[in-house]
Design a protein around this motif. Structure first.
Motif, PDB file in Angstrom:
ATOM      1  N   VAL A 185     -35.400 -11.317  -6.886  1.00 43.63           N
ATOM      2  CA  VAL A 185     -35.555 -10.990  -5.475  1.00 43.63           C
ATOM      3  C   VAL A 185     -34.348 -10.164  -5.052  1.00 43.63           C
ATOM      4  O   VAL A 185     -33.199 -10.524  -5.341  1.00 43.63           O
ATOM      5  N   LEU A 186     -34.612  -9.043  -4.372  1.00 45.83           N
ATOM      6  CA  LEU A 186     -33.563  -8.154  -3.889  1.00 45.83           C
ATOM      7  C   LEU A 186     -33.596  -8.099  -2.370  1.00 45.83           C
ATOM      8  O   LEU A 186     -34.684  -8.149  -1.760  1.00 45.83           O
ATOM      9  N   ASP A 187     -32.443  -7.956  -1.762  1.00 42.36           N
ATOM     10  CA  ASP A 187     -32.368  -7.673  -0.338  1.00 42.36           C
ATOM     11  C   ASP A 187     -32.849  -6.248  -0.120  1.00 42.36           C
ATOM     12  O   ASP A 187     -32.300  -5.306  -0.698  1.00 42.36           O
ATOM     13  N   ALA A 188     -33.887  -6.056   0.687  1.00 41.69           N
ATOM     14  CA  ALA A 188     -34.473  -4.730   0.837  1.00 41.69           C
ATOM     15  C   ALA A 188     -33.532  -3.752   1.516  1.00 41.69           C
ATOM     16  O   ALA A 188     -33.670  -2.534   1.344  1.00 41.69           O
ATOM     17  N   ALA A 189     -32.568  -4.247   2.280  1.00 43.61           N
ATOM     18  CA  ALA A 189     -31.640  -3.361   2.972  1.00 43.61           C
ATOM     19  C   ALA A 189     -30.496  -2.919   2.084  1.00 43.61           C
ATOM     20  O   ALA A 189     -30.056  -1.764   2.144  1.00 43.61           O
ATOM     21  N   THR A 190     -30.006  -3.808   1.220  1.00 42.21           N
ATOM     22  CA  THR A 190     -28.829  -3.501   0.410  1.00 42.21           C
ATOM     23  C   THR A 190     -29.140  -3.276  -1.060  1.00 42.21           C
ATOM     24  O   THR A 190     -28.336  -2.680  -1.775  1.00 42.21           O
ATOM     25  N   GLY A 191     -30.283  -3.772  -1.545  1.00 39.09           N
ATOM     26  CA  GLY A 191     -30.625  -3.670  -2.957  1.00 39.09           C
ATOM     27  C   GLY A 191     -29.970  -4.709  -3.827  1.00 39.09           C
ATOM     28  O   GLY A 191     -30.216  -4.756  -5.039  1.00 39.09           O
ATOM     29  N   PRO A 214     -34.486  10.639  -3.770  1.00 39.41           N
ATOM     30  CA  PRO A 214     -33.855   9.315  -3.799  1.00 39.41           C
ATOM     31  C   PRO A 214     -33.126   9.038  -2.492  1.00 39.41           C
ATOM     32  O   PRO A 214     -32.516   9.920  -1.897  1.00 39.41           O
ATOM     33  N   THR A 215     -33.205   7.812  -2.035  1.00 39.41           N
ATOM     34  CA  THR A 215     -32.502   7.389  -0.839  1.00 39.41           C
ATOM     35  C   THR A 215     -31.955   5.988  -1.102  1.00 39.41           C
ATOM     36  O   THR A 215     -32.182   5.407  -2.166  1.00 39.41           O
ATOM     37  N   GLY A 216     -31.255   5.428  -0.155  1.00 40.18           N
ATOM     38  CA  GLY A 216     -30.723   4.091  -0.343  1.00 40.18           C
ATOM     39  C   GLY A 216     -31.809   3.045  -0.222  1.00 40.18           C
ATOM     40  O   GLY A 216     -32.919   3.338   0.240  1.00 40.18           O
ATOM     41  N   PRO A 217     -31.512   1.814  -0.629  1.00 39.93           N
ATOM     42  CA  PRO A 217     -30.246   1.373  -1.192  1.00 39.93           C
ATOM     43  C   PRO A 217     -30.199   1.532  -2.710  1.00 39.93           C
ATOM     44  O   PRO A 217     -31.225   1.786  -3.339  1.00 39.93           O
ATOM     45  N   ALA A 218     -29.001   1.377  -3.261  1.00 36.41           N
ATOM     46  CA  ALA A 218     -28.879   1.319  -4.716  1.00 36.41           C
ATOM     47  C   ALA A 218     -29.471   0.009  -5.210  1.00 36.41           C
ATOM     48  O   ALA A 218     -29.225  -1.047  -4.630  1.00 36.41           O
ATOM     49  N   VAL A 219     -30.272   0.083  -6.240  1.00 41.09           N
ATOM     50  CA  VAL A 219     -30.942  -1.104  -6.779  1.00 41.09           C
ATOM     51  C   VAL A 219     -30.540  -1.290  -8.237  1.00 41.09           C
ATOM     52  O   VAL A 219     -30.065  -0.355  -8.887  1.00 41.09           O
ATOM     53  N   PRO A 220     -30.721  -2.495  -8.788  1.00 39.00           N
ATOM     54  CA  PRO A 220     -30.350  -2.721 -10.188  1.00 39.00           C
ATOM     55  C   PRO A 220     -31.176  -1.863 -11.153  1.00 39.00           C
ATOM     56  O   PRO A 220     -32.285  -1.427 -10.847  1.00 39.00           O
ATOM     57  N   SER A 221     -30.609  -1.644 -12.325  1.00 37.53           N
ATOM     58  CA  SER A 221     -31.343  -1.021 -13.428  1.00 37.53           C
ATOM     59  C   SER A 221     -31.805  -2.126 -14.377  1.00 37.53           C
ATOM     60  O   SER A 221     -31.060  -3.072 -14.641  1.00 37.53           O
ATOM     61  N   TYR A 222     -33.011  -1.956 -14.902  1.00 31.93           N
ATOM     62  CA  TYR A 222     -33.572  -2.942 -15.815  1.00 31.93           C
ATOM     63  C   TYR A 222     -33.842  -2.285 -17.160  1.00 31.93           C
ATOM     64  O   TYR A 222     -34.126  -1.092 -17.244  1.00 31.93           O
ATOM     65  N   GLU A 238     -42.904  -5.804  -4.627  1.00 31.79           N
ATOM     66  CA  GLU A 238     -43.640  -6.243  -3.447  1.00 31.79           C
ATOM     67  C   GLU A 238     -42.641  -6.637  -2.366  1.00 31.79           C
ATOM     68  O   GLU A 238     -41.727  -7.449  -2.603  1.00 31.79           O
ATOM     69  N   LEU A 239     -42.805  -6.064  -1.170  1.00 33.63           N
ATOM     70  CA  LEU A 239     -41.923  -6.329  -0.044  1.00 33.63           C
ATOM     71  C   LEU A 239     -42.468  -7.470   0.792  1.00 33.63           C
ATOM     72  O   LEU A 239     -43.685  -7.557   1.032  1.00 33.63           O
ATOM     73  N   SER A 240     -41.558  -8.335   1.250  1.00 37.44           N
ATOM     74  CA  SER A 240     -41.965  -9.476   2.064  1.00 37.44           C
ATOM     75  C   SER A 240     -40.734 -10.029   2.770  1.00 37.44           C
ATOM     76  O   SER A 240     -39.721 -10.324   2.112  1.00 37.44           O
ATOM     77  N   GLY A 241     -40.781 -10.129   4.094  1.00 38.29           N
ATOM     78  CA  GLY A 241     -39.692 -10.753   4.843  1.00 38.29           C
ATOM     79  C   GLY A 241     -38.356 -10.081   4.674  1.00 38.29           C
ATOM     80  O   GLY A 241     -37.326 -10.770   4.619  1.00 38.29           O
ATOM     81  N   GLY A 242     -38.322  -8.744   4.577  1.00 40.80           N
ATOM     82  CA  GLY A 242     -37.060  -8.034   4.431  1.00 40.80           C
ATOM     83  C   GLY A 242     -36.474  -8.101   3.039  1.00 40.80           C
ATOM     84  O   GLY A 242     -35.314  -7.721   2.827  1.00 40.80           O
ATOM     85  N   LYS A 243     -37.262  -8.558   2.073  1.00 39.60           N
ATOM     86  CA  LYS A 243     -36.808  -8.647   0.690  1.00 39.60           C
ATOM     87  C   LYS A 243     -37.862  -8.039  -0.224  1.00 39.60           C
ATOM     88  O   LYS A 243     -39.017  -7.845   0.166  1.00 39.60           O
TER      89      LYS A 243
END
Length: 759
Positions: free
Chosen positions: A117-123, A412-420, A428-433
């Motif tokens: 789970v990632l924070d959708a605002a910060t990644g 590309p735009t923010g936020p920076a997200v992890p690489s896998y 899937e987005l839900s509740g700001g995450k």
């Protein structure tokens, strides 16, 4: 150059005679397989297709395990803080503030599990239940800030599972909803308090349901809904009643059908024709968009195709028009896949015309072998479009299967997200995450050719260190350089088995590879090819290489060549006695050669100590060992010697079980008195670990470095399946490598190497 290619670098295995090597390979199943993922095409329903998922269900096997441990089949068994690799890690060497790892791997990093789970605002990552094995094929918002998950995982949050789970809005696991499907779950749809589940299974919670079921969202109980499917269900879309159209569940299982969401009976009057296999579906107004080897818009009431919808996906073969993801926003239809027209395009949902202003630069480079590069899932958050799939860069910037793009331009735009490390199947987005799931299991990873540098304190992979081409042999650290070469040889043996083995005398030419110790870059000027190599070591900034000069199998002449920091040979001398060399080492700045040497007609010697510059023998160094020495390990001014001997003729007690501790002048320490070792003492390898000594070979043991008494295992029970250990037994000073065998994304078992701290 010989045709022989050694299978693995570590010292202990390179010391085996050929028949024993073959037996060990057969017993352990040590195949040479690509470690980057299964070689499957997601278009044909492979083990890692986000739409179709693995054909096999959850792991049911078991593996050999440390004594007293449960079956090591999930990553719940990983020690805390472990670094994992996509194959075996079979040698560790500590040098300064780094631990160098060597093996068959191509990727090494932190274990992430197949979902996060990632924070959708910060990644950044936030709390979520750890998934111990398998993959996540699909994620679906629950309408309350959480998600339903489907896949083939068997443990989540420390609980047994069967490919279905519910993650709550606070990131915790809903332990009341863990229904068990007996195979893969690859499609979900939510309608009120009912969750529709599709995939490749025969039963859910023990109730027979052929590839499609409906369960209660509160406790996972299976409903009376029954709509058996002949093929794997890849997509589900629930359409509410609208106008004259009744409520229906669209099911993709090869073709597209519509069933009653209460009974599962077919909906009369709906007859759809779409290219198979269907990999993506979405509802937009009165249209059902269906993606497979192309894209069509169907009337949601009748299934008739709209002839006016002409998507601009190109006119090439079906392999250039494979659609994996669809997202409808009202005025735009986003289409993701491995498309010749672009991995991600934006279309007019009425006509199918492409938006020329939307141009994300996602190149055709995949991050998993056998998986087509492309976009496999999409989610939108205002003006930000989340794209998941198998890709390694966007607009020239490195990514790992996940990117956040401008919804209008694709930039590309923010936020920076992890690489896998491997493909991301679902976002899937839900509740700001955002929930991110897939076939991946690593983040903070480094790709490298079988050698990695780890921070000695944290074990985190050093990002700037990467080896481009695999090197085989042992790791031999030097001053600013890392050499890779075979370092242990068997010398003389009259048996037929020995004659057939490359570890005994034969005319092989061996490589000595040199790598920059900081970056892993090849150093051609310091690399060598050595005929009849018998030993390699370093002292300071110099490399010492021993080789035979003649074919006498028992007492040949040997030469030592010395190379300086520029790679030029600065000295060369013959060893003062004839004999065979099994290994080189050093004590007190002198060169030490182990093996068996002819001192005089009456007596041989097993270890020579010579001036490292001139080769002049230190005559006062003579341990009086009655057999050959196959391994030596320096520890300060002391030297451990292991081999095929039973006596050291010093003092009143001559007995020795093939392992002795000598001081700088070769005097045997009588206080060091280990018990006899079982098995083949030719194979004993010793590693000093501070107050401990690891003895590897015929048996895996830890002993007291001063007395030789058997010592407790510092690895918390992993000693019986230990590959290598390095460091000192101070708190946090030891690092060891072993493996587990979980099911990862349809591969069961998958040998996952790891490095962990001990002691």
């Amino acid at each position: 150059m010989s045709n022989y290619r050694p299978r693995m670098p570590p010292r202990r295995r390179l010391a085996l005679a050929l028949p024993l090597v073959l037996a060990l390979v057969a017993a352990l199943g040590l195949g040479v397989a690509d470690a980057s993922g299964p070689a499957n095409d997601p278009a044909s329903g492979p083990a890692n297709d986000p739409a179709s998922g693995p054909a096999n269900g959850p792991a049911t096997g078991s593996a050999s395990v440390p004594a007293g441990r449960a079956a090591v089949v999930t990553t719940d068994d990983l020690p805390a803080g472990a670094i994992v690799a996509d194959e075996r890690i079979e040698q560790l060497v500590r040098a300064g503030d780094r631990v160098y790892a060597h093996g068959w791997f191509s990727t090494v990093g932190r274990y992430a599990g197949p979902g996060a789970v990632l924070d959708a605002a910060t990644g950044s990552g936030v709390a979520s239940p750890a998934i111990a094995d398998g993959q996540v094929s699909v994620a679906l918002a629950d309408g309350s800030g959480g998600w339903y998950l489907g896949g083939d995982f068997t443990r989540i949050g420390g609980h047994p599972a069967g490919g279905l789970a519910h993650v709550l809005a606070d990131g915790s696991l809903d332990t009341g909803f863990l229904p068990v499907a007996d195979g893969l779950v690859s499609a979900l749809a939510l309608g009120g308090d009912t969750l529709y589940v599709g995939g490749l299974f025969e039963a859910v919670e023990g109730v027979a349901r052929h590839h499609l079921a409906a369960v209660a969202t509160d406790d996972g109980a299976v409903s009376d809904f029954d709509a058996p499917q002949d093929r794997r269900v890849t997509e589900l879309v629930l359409a509410p009643a609208a106008g004259d159209r009744s409520a229906r569940l669209f099911v993709a299982a090869g073709s597209v059908s519509a069933v009653d969401p209460v009974t599962g009976g077919p909906v009369a009057g709906f007859d759809a024709v779409a290219e198979e296999p269907v990999r993506a579906m979405t509802l937009g107004g009165d249209r059902l968009y269906v993606g497979g080897d192309g894209l069509v818009a169907l009337d949601a009431s009748t299934g008739a195709a709209d002839p006016g919808f002409d998507p601009g996906l190109g006119a090439g073969p079906p392999s250039d028009r494979r659609v994996h993801a669809l997202l409808y926003t009202g005025d735009t239809l986003y289409v993701g896949g491995d498309l010749a027209a672009g991995r991600l395009v934006a279309l007019d949902p009425a006509t199918g015309a492409a938006d020329p202003g939307f141009a994300p630069a996602i190149p055709a480079r995949r991050n998993a072998v056998g998986v087509a590069a492309g976009v496999y899932d999409l989610a939108i958050d205002g003006d930000r479009l989340w794209a998941a799939g198998s890709f390694t860069s966007v607009a020239g910037e490195p990514v790992g299967g996940l990117a956040v793009l401008d919804a209008d331009t694709g930039a590309p735009t923010g936020p920076a997200v992890p690489s896998y490390d491997l493909q991301v199947n679902a976002v899937e987005l839900s509740g700001g995450k955002a929930y991110v799931g897939g076939h991946f299991y690593m983040t903070d990873f480094v790709r490298t050719g079988g050698i990695a540098a780890l921070d000695a304190e944290t074990l985190a992979p050093v990002p700037g260190f990467a080896v481009g081409r695999r090197a085989y042999g042992d790791l031999v650290p030097g001053d600013g350089v890392l050499f890779v070469a075979n370092t242990h040889f068997m010398g003389y043996d009259p048996s037929r088995a020995a004659a057939a083995s490359h570890h005994f005398y034969s005319h092989y030419t061996w490589p000595v590879r040199a790598l920059d110790a900081e970056t892993g870059a090849a150093l051609p000027g310091r690399s060598l090819r050595v005929r009849d190599l018998t030993g390699v070591t370093t002292i300071g900034d110099r490399l010492y290489v021993a080789r035979r000069l003649e074919s006498d199998v028992r007492f040949p002449r040997n030469q030592v060549d010395v190379y300086g920091p520029t790679g030029k040979r600065v000295a060369s001398y013959r060893l003062p006695l004839r004999g065979y060399v099994t290994e080189l080492g050093s004590v007190g700045g002198d060169l030490v050669a182990a093996g068996s040497f002819k001192a005089d007609p009456a007596r041989d010697t097993a270890i020579l100590r010579v001036d490292a510059t001139t080769g002049k023998r230190r005559g006062w160094f003579d341990p009086k060992i009655d057999g050959p020495v196959y391994d030596i390990a320096g520890d300060g001014d002391s030297l451990y010697a292991a081999g095929l001997f039973t006596r050291v003729y010093q003092g009143s007690d001559f007995a020795s079980p093939g392992l002795a501790l000598l001081d700088a002048r070769s005097r045997r320490d009588p206080a060091f008195a280990p018990e006899p070792f079982t098995g083949n003492r030719v194979l004993l390898r010793v590693t000093p670990l501070g107050s401990l000594l690891r003895v590897d070979g015929a048996s895996h043991r830890f002993i007291d470095a001063t007395t030789g008494a058997v010592a407790p295992d510092p690895t918390d029970g992993w000693g019986s399946r230990l590959w290598s250990i390095t460091g000192s037994d101070t708190p946090g000073g030891l690092a060891f490598t072993s493996w587990i065998e979980p099911n990862l994304g349809g591969r069961d078992p998958y040998r996952l190497g790891f490095v962990a701290s001990a002691g």
